[in-house]
Design a protein around this motif. Sequence first.
Motif, PDB file in Angstrom:
ATOM      1  N   CYS A  36      38.238  48.885  50.050  1.00 22.62           N
ATOM      2  CA  CYS A  36      38.060  49.312  48.661  1.00 22.62           C
ATOM      3  C   CYS A  36      39.106  50.343  48.274  1.00 22.62           C
ATOM      4  CB  CYS A  36      36.653  49.890  48.466  1.00 22.62           C
ATOM      5  SG  CYS A  36      36.336  50.414  46.765  1.00 22.62           S
ATOM      6  N   LEU A  37      39.726  50.147  47.131  1.00 25.39           N
ATOM      7  CA  LEU A  37      40.697  51.106  46.629  1.00 25.39           C
ATOM      8  C   LEU A  37      39.971  52.290  46.009  1.00 25.39           C
ATOM      9  CD1 LEU A  37      43.195  48.662  44.881  1.00 25.39           C
ATOM     10  CD2 LEU A  37      43.375  49.638  47.170  1.00 25.39           C
ATOM     11  N   PRO A  38      40.491  53.510  46.183  1.00 30.17           N
ATOM     12  CA  PRO A  38      39.853  54.687  45.571  1.00 30.17           C
ATOM     13  C   PRO A  38      39.706  54.569  44.056  1.00 30.17           C
ATOM     14  CG  PRO A  38      41.462  55.370  47.210  1.00 30.17           C
ATOM     15  CD  PRO A  38      41.610  53.884  47.062  1.00 30.17           C
ATOM     16  N   ILE A  39      40.613  53.836  43.400  1.00 32.00           N
ATOM     17  CA  ILE A  39      40.534  53.686  41.944  1.00 32.00           C
ATOM     18  C   ILE A  39      39.240  52.993  41.542  1.00 32.00           C
ATOM     19  CG2 ILE A  39      41.665  51.435  41.801  1.00 32.00           C
ATOM     20  CD1 ILE A  39      42.378  54.417  39.483  1.00 32.00           C
ATOM     21  N   PHE A  40      38.665  52.183  42.459  1.00 30.63           N
ATOM     22  CA  PHE A  40      37.417  51.481  42.181  1.00 30.63           C
ATOM     23  C   PHE A  40      36.188  52.280  42.608  1.00 30.63           C
ATOM     24  CE2 PHE A  40      39.962  47.325  42.665  1.00 30.63           C
ATOM     25  CZ  PHE A  40      40.218  47.302  41.306  1.00 30.63           C
ATOM     26  N   GLY A  41      36.412  53.449  43.179  1.00 35.56           N
ATOM     27  CA  GLY A  41      35.291  54.289  43.596  1.00 35.56           C
ATOM     28  C   GLY A  41      34.685  54.997  42.395  1.00 35.56           C
TER      29      GLY A  41
ATOM     30  N   GLN B 248      45.457  41.305  39.203  1.00 32.65           N
ATOM     31  CA  GLN B 248      45.069  40.311  38.200  1.00 32.65           C
ATOM     32  C   GLN B 248      44.667  40.961  36.879  1.00 32.65           C
ATOM     33  OE1 GLN B 248      45.452  36.990  38.573  1.00 32.65           O
ATOM     34  NE2 GLN B 248      46.410  37.595  40.506  1.00 32.65           N
ATOM     35  N   GLY B 249      44.336  42.235  36.922  1.00 33.96           N
ATOM     36  CA  GLY B 249      43.985  42.938  35.700  1.00 33.96           C
ATOM     37  C   GLY B 249      42.508  42.830  35.376  1.00 33.96           C
ATOM     38  N   PRO B 250      42.031  43.647  34.457  1.00 36.09           N
ATOM     39  CA  PRO B 250      40.612  43.648  34.101  1.00 36.09           C
ATOM     40  C   PRO B 250      40.263  42.500  33.169  1.00 36.09           C
ATOM     41  CG  PRO B 250      41.775  45.252  32.762  1.00 36.09           C
ATOM     42  CD  PRO B 250      42.791  44.686  33.722  1.00 36.09           C
ATOM     43  N   ASP B 251      38.972  42.245  33.090  1.00 41.12           N
ATOM     44  CA  ASP B 251      38.458  41.277  32.134  1.00 41.12           C
ATOM     45  C   ASP B 251      38.604  41.854  30.726  1.00 41.12           C
ATOM     46  OD1 ASP B 251      37.005  39.415  30.659  1.00 41.12           O
ATOM     47  OD2 ASP B 251      35.551  39.100  32.258  1.00 41.12           O
ATOM     48  N   ARG B 252      38.836  40.991  29.760  1.00 39.05           N
ATOM     49  CA  ARG B 252      38.947  41.465  28.373  1.00 39.05           C
ATOM     50  C   ARG B 252      37.583  41.868  27.799  1.00 39.05           C
ATOM     51  NH1 ARG B 252      43.782  40.687  25.709  1.00 39.05           N
ATOM     52  NH2 ARG B 252      45.335  39.462  26.847  1.00 39.05           N
TER      53      ARG B 252
ATOM     54  N   ALA C 208      48.141  43.109  51.213  1.00 43.39           N
ATOM     55  CA  ALA C 208      47.579  42.341  50.098  1.00 43.39           C
ATOM     56  C   ALA C 208      46.082  42.139  50.330  1.00 43.39           C
ATOM     57  CB  ALA C 208      48.303  41.003  49.958  1.00 43.39           C
ATOM     58  N   THR C 209      45.331  43.200  50.191  1.00 42.92           N
ATOM     59  CA  THR C 209      43.887  43.129  50.365  1.00 42.92           C
ATOM     60  C   THR C 209      43.235  42.476  49.144  1.00 42.92           C
ATOM     61  OG1 THR C 209      43.556  45.315  49.381  1.00 42.92           O
ATOM     62  CG2 THR C 209      43.946  45.227  51.765  1.00 42.92           C
ATOM     63  N   ASN C 210      41.974  42.138  49.301  1.00 44.07           N
ATOM     64  CA  ASN C 210      41.253  41.516  48.187  1.00 44.07           C
ATOM     65  C   ASN C 210      41.209  42.428  46.972  1.00 44.07           C
ATOM     66  OD1 ASN C 210      40.708  39.197  49.661  1.00 44.07           O
ATOM     67  ND2 ASN C 210      38.771  39.987  50.451  1.00 44.07           N
ATOM     68  N   ASN C 211      41.054  43.727  47.221  1.00 42.02           N
ATOM     69  CA  ASN C 211      40.968  44.659  46.097  1.00 42.02           C
ATOM     70  C   ASN C 211      42.313  44.863  45.413  1.00 42.02           C
ATOM     71  OD1 ASN C 211      38.174  46.161  45.747  1.00 42.02           O
ATOM     72  ND2 ASN C 211      38.440  45.757  47.932  1.00 42.02           N
TER      73      ASN C 211
ATOM     74  N   GLY D  92      35.602  40.661  41.806  1.00 42.29           N
ATOM     75  CA  GLY D  92      34.936  41.226  42.970  1.00 42.29           C
ATOM     76  C   GLY D  92      33.989  42.352  42.632  1.00 42.29           C
ATOM     77  N   ARG D  93      33.483  42.383  41.404  1.00 44.76           N
ATOM     78  CA  ARG D  93      32.527  43.397  40.937  1.00 44.76           C
ATOM     79  C   ARG D  93      33.111  44.810  40.989  1.00 44.76           C
ATOM     80  NH1 ARG D  93      26.957  42.625  43.990  1.00 44.76           N
ATOM     81  NH2 ARG D  93      26.296  44.034  42.317  1.00 44.76           N
ATOM     82  N   ASN D  94      34.410  44.917  40.938  1.00 43.11           N
ATOM     83  CA  ASN D  94      35.062  46.224  40.887  1.00 43.11           C
ATOM     84  C   ASN D  94      35.071  46.736  39.452  1.00 43.11           C
ATOM     85  OD1 ASN D  94      35.840  46.392  43.687  1.00 43.11           O
ATOM     86  ND2 ASN D  94      37.349  44.808  43.251  1.00 43.11           N
ATOM     87  N   ARG D  95      34.930  48.047  39.297  1.00 44.33           N
ATOM     88  CA  ARG D  95      34.858  48.640  37.974  1.00 44.33           C
ATOM     89  C   ARG D  95      35.721  49.896  37.904  1.00 44.33           C
ATOM     90  NH1 ARG D  95      29.325  50.570  36.758  1.00 44.33           N
ATOM     91  NH2 ARG D  95      29.274  51.058  38.972  1.00 44.33           N
ATOM     92  N   VAL D  96      36.145  50.210  36.697  1.00 41.15           N
ATOM     93  CA  VAL D  96      36.848  51.463  36.409  1.00 41.15           C
ATOM     94  C   VAL D  96      36.304  51.992  35.082  1.00 41.15           C
ATOM     95  CG1 VAL D  96      39.056  52.575  35.922  1.00 41.15           C
ATOM     96  CG2 VAL D  96      38.932  50.761  37.650  1.00 41.15           C
ATOM     97  N   ILE D  97      36.017  53.287  35.041  1.00 41.57           N
ATOM     98  CA  ILE D  97      35.527  53.929  33.825  1.00 41.57           C
ATOM     99  C   ILE D  97      36.654  54.746  33.211  1.00 41.57           C
ATOM    100  CG2 ILE D  97      33.745  55.382  32.810  1.00 41.57           C
ATOM    101  CD1 ILE D  97      32.655  52.918  34.188  1.00 41.57           C
TER     102      ILE D  97
END
Length: 279
Positions: free
Chosen positions: A45-50, A136-140, A127-130, A198-203
């Motif tokens: 997991c990347l810290p940006i997704f924490g 690929q960028g976020p969903d619109r 080249a990890t999954n995260n 992959g259910r990753n999120r950023v606020i």
Amino acid sequence: MEEGYLLEECLTFCSRYMDDVETKFNKQDRIYDDDGDDDISSTDCLPIFGIRGRAFGKENPRLLSTKEWEEIHYYVLNNCEEVQPFIDEYNRDATNATGMVSSRKRKFIQWFRDQVTTLSKRKHPSATNNLISLAQGPDRAVVSVNGYMVNGSMYRTKDSERERETQNNGVVVKGESGASNLEYYGLLQEIIEVQYIGRNRVILFKCDWWDVHTQGQGIITDSFEFVSVNTSKVLANDPYILASQAQQVFYVDDVVKPNWKVVVKTTPRNSYDVPELNE
């Protein structure tokens, strides 16, 4: 008075043995920023997704425009430590640094995606999954909320506070490296939760920033170190920050100068500035 004191002492003594009953010693703080999310526990997991913080209030789903998508994606990439080697490589090519700002952002986003895709095809360990998810960028489709708790503070968007007496929309963020003394002051416009594969999120916080580059016209620091900002001078670029980067401030109207507000910095509840002692 004696009976009341004795009663309080007895209740306090008993409450310390009541782990399954909410008391003043174990009840949750009014402002707590742990949302109990266990979706980011993978080893790569990347810290940006924490996710740090907890959203509250009404949720408003909406779609990002192309410009918003590019700005958000570009900002997230530039604030992810794992992407920095790619940024350095990209910047070494002088031809990539030409053109309009929007064009440069678009070119880097595409270039980064191609680079990660190539590494993934070669089965490169970086080249990890995260990282692939990030490229690929976020969903619109995003979710906009009215409030967020992070870093010990409660934030609300400025529109949601129009009918309130409280003020929780003031934001300050540190400038980039090389401008460590520079701080940007603004108002919280929107709180956006973006979703990745992959259910990753950023606020992110979308803010209206005031001009802090023009001394005397946009910002003033008086002899008592009080900072005042001119609310009629607004910066047009880079409205987004990560929610984890935000610190809260309050603004007080300047009674002498119209359109000016005095910045009041605060310390979050249950947070203490304890000086470190050298060994």
